[in-house]
Design an enzyme around this catalytic site. Structure first.
Site, PDB file in Angstrom:
ATOM      1  N   PRO A   2      37.884 -64.834  48.562  1.00 23.76           N
ATOM      2  CA  PRO A   2      39.140 -64.151  48.270  1.00 23.76           C
ATOM      3  C   PRO A   2      40.308 -64.678  49.094  1.00 23.76           C
ATOM      4  O   PRO A   2      40.174 -64.906  50.289  1.00 23.76           O
ATOM      5  CB  PRO A   2      38.848 -62.700  48.652  1.00 23.76           C
ATOM      6  CG  PRO A   2      37.436 -62.630  49.052  1.00 23.76           C
ATOM      7  CD  PRO A   2      36.933 -63.989  49.267  1.00 23.76           C
ATOM      8  N   GLU A   3      41.425 -64.844  48.427  1.00 24.13           N
ATOM      9  CA  GLU A   3      42.678 -65.185  49.093  1.00 24.13           C
ATOM     10  C   GLU A   3      43.617 -63.987  48.942  1.00 24.13           C
ATOM     11  O   GLU A   3      43.200 -62.950  48.431  1.00 24.13           O
ATOM     12  CB  GLU A   3      43.281 -66.449  48.472  1.00 24.13           C
ATOM     13  CG  GLU A   3      42.339 -67.628  48.553  1.00 24.13           C
ATOM     14  CD  GLU A   3      42.942 -68.923  47.998  1.00 24.13           C
ATOM     15  OE1 GLU A   3      44.164 -69.083  48.045  1.00 24.13           O
ATOM     16  OE2 GLU A   3      42.163 -69.751  47.510  1.00 24.13           O
ATOM     17  N   LYS A  60      44.632 -62.020  54.699  1.00 22.39           N
ATOM     18  CA  LYS A  60      43.328 -61.725  54.103  1.00 22.39           C
ATOM     19  C   LYS A  60      42.606 -60.593  54.823  1.00 22.39           C
ATOM     20  O   LYS A  60      41.431 -60.359  54.591  1.00 22.39           O
ATOM     21  CB  LYS A  60      42.461 -62.998  54.116  1.00 22.39           C
ATOM     22  CG  LYS A  60      43.072 -64.157  53.340  1.00 22.39           C
ATOM     23  CD  LYS A  60      42.360 -65.469  53.610  1.00 22.39           C
ATOM     24  CE  LYS A  60      43.185 -66.650  53.110  1.00 22.39           C
ATOM     25  NZ  LYS A  60      42.693 -67.935  53.627  1.00 22.39           N
ATOM     26  N   ARG A 260      38.551 -79.635  52.590  1.00 22.47           N
ATOM     27  CA  ARG A 260      38.707 -78.857  51.358  1.00 22.47           C
ATOM     28  C   ARG A 260      39.119 -79.769  50.220  1.00 22.47           C
ATOM     29  O   ARG A 260      39.908 -80.696  50.408  1.00 22.47           O
ATOM     30  CB  ARG A 260      39.789 -77.771  51.527  1.00 22.47           C
ATOM     31  CG  ARG A 260      39.854 -77.160  52.906  1.00 22.47           C
ATOM     32  CD  ARG A 260      38.625 -76.398  53.294  1.00 22.47           C
ATOM     33  NE  ARG A 260      38.364 -75.300  52.372  1.00 22.47           N
ATOM     34  CZ  ARG A 260      38.977 -74.118  52.412  1.00 22.47           C
ATOM     35  NH1 ARG A 260      39.877 -73.883  53.333  1.00 22.47           N
ATOM     36  NH2 ARG A 260      38.681 -73.176  51.545  1.00 22.47           N
TER      37      ARG A 260
END
Length: 281
Positions: A2-3, A60, A260
């Site tokens: 989740p962002e 977050k 990433r």
DNA sequence: CGACGCACCTGTGCGC
DNA sequence: TGCGCACAGGTGCGTC
């Protein structure tokens, strides 16, 4: 996983669910999710009998406040989520649960256990907020502000945007999408962005957050995009390596930055030798 | 200070 | 069918 948009979606759902609720009993399994001094016993003791008084989200982080000064800090990591139990049986990978007085049960589910649960005094929320950069959704974001946050850093813009002390809440997807919006290559040294590019980036950050949030809000329940394998990919370049750029048609390619994947359009998001040179110098 | 690898974890999907 | 490997939307540590 989740962002910011997913966490905001969860915060809104939790606010609805917990409004006026009291926790009868709380349980946490002995897993790496429990951080700091929090143990299954202290988790249970801190939350039993507490009434819910509010939730805030910063970046977050989910910060739940209860009466008596008790607080629960919840970070979802890659695979964490809260959900209301449908049946009697707890969900697979449930790591903690809150039994509400009205009979509902709120489960914390986390496959990979990279999330965090920590009992903290509510008074420490301010310090958590202060440790993070501004949150684009809560605090707003414009060109001037973003320029100030980026500063003179010569690091790749992608790395800078993923730094939670620069801006709170952006993750790999949101950064990828925002950079595409602004036509900025993820490896561009941050200090080589023009004022126009910074303005476009601020716009792109807000646009992708609002877009992703809107997609999530179509579901009343807490459902992640990745849960619905049938649903179309709502992103412009993330998850679209090899597909045609929606702007120019050139195939989307990817590179690795800070470990990433960084999908981008090689034509719309150019990187020149001069950019790199200027960034170092 | 910063880049980098690795660690923390499990599940899934893909190629052989 | 099965195995091994790479990869997954996050963070934090140690090391050079």
């Amino acid at each position: 996983m989740p962002e910011l948009p997913e966490v905001e979606h969860q915060a809104r759902a939790l606010r609805r669910i917990l409004e006026g609720a009291t926790i009868d009993r709380a349980e946490a399994d002995r897993t790496p999710v429990l951080k700091g001094t929090t143990t299954p016993a202290s988790f249970a003791a801190a939350l039993a009998g507490r009434s819910f008084e509010g939730i805030e989200r910063v970046g977050k982080q989910l910060l739940l406040a209860f009466d008596g000064g008790a607080g629960l800090a919840s970070h979802l990591g890659m695979t964490g989520r809260w959900r209301v139990r449908a049946g009697d049986e707890g969900p697979r990978h449930g790591r903690a649960r809150l039994f509400l007085r009205d009979g509902r049960v709120l489960d914390y589910v986390d496959v990979r256990m990279l999330g965090r649960l920590e009992i903290v005094p509510r008074a420490s929320f301010a310090a958590i907020v202060a440790s993070l950069g501004p949150d684009p959704l809560r605090d707003g974001l414009d060109a001037e502000r973003l320029a100030a946050r980026i500063g003179g850093s010569g690091r790749p813009i992608k790395t800078v945007l993923l730094d939670q002390t620069v801006l709170a809440g952006l993750g790999n997807i949101q950064v990828t999408e925002a950079l595409f919006h602004a036509r900025v290559h993820p490896e561009r040294p941050a200090n080589t962005l023009t004022p126009a590019e910074i303005a476009a980036l601020a716009e792109g950050i807000l646009a992708t957050i609002l877009h992703t949030l809107a997609v999530h809000e179509r579901d009343e329940e807490i459902v992640y995009l990745s849960d619905r394998t049938d649903a179309p990919n709502p992103f412009l370049v993330y998850g679209r390596v090899g597909e045609a750029c929606p702007r120019c048609g050139k195939p989307i390619t990817t590179i690795t930055i800070a470990g990433r994947t960084s999908p981008h359009c090689p034509r719309c998001q150019r990187l020149t030798r001069s950019d790199l040179r200027r960034g170092r110098g």
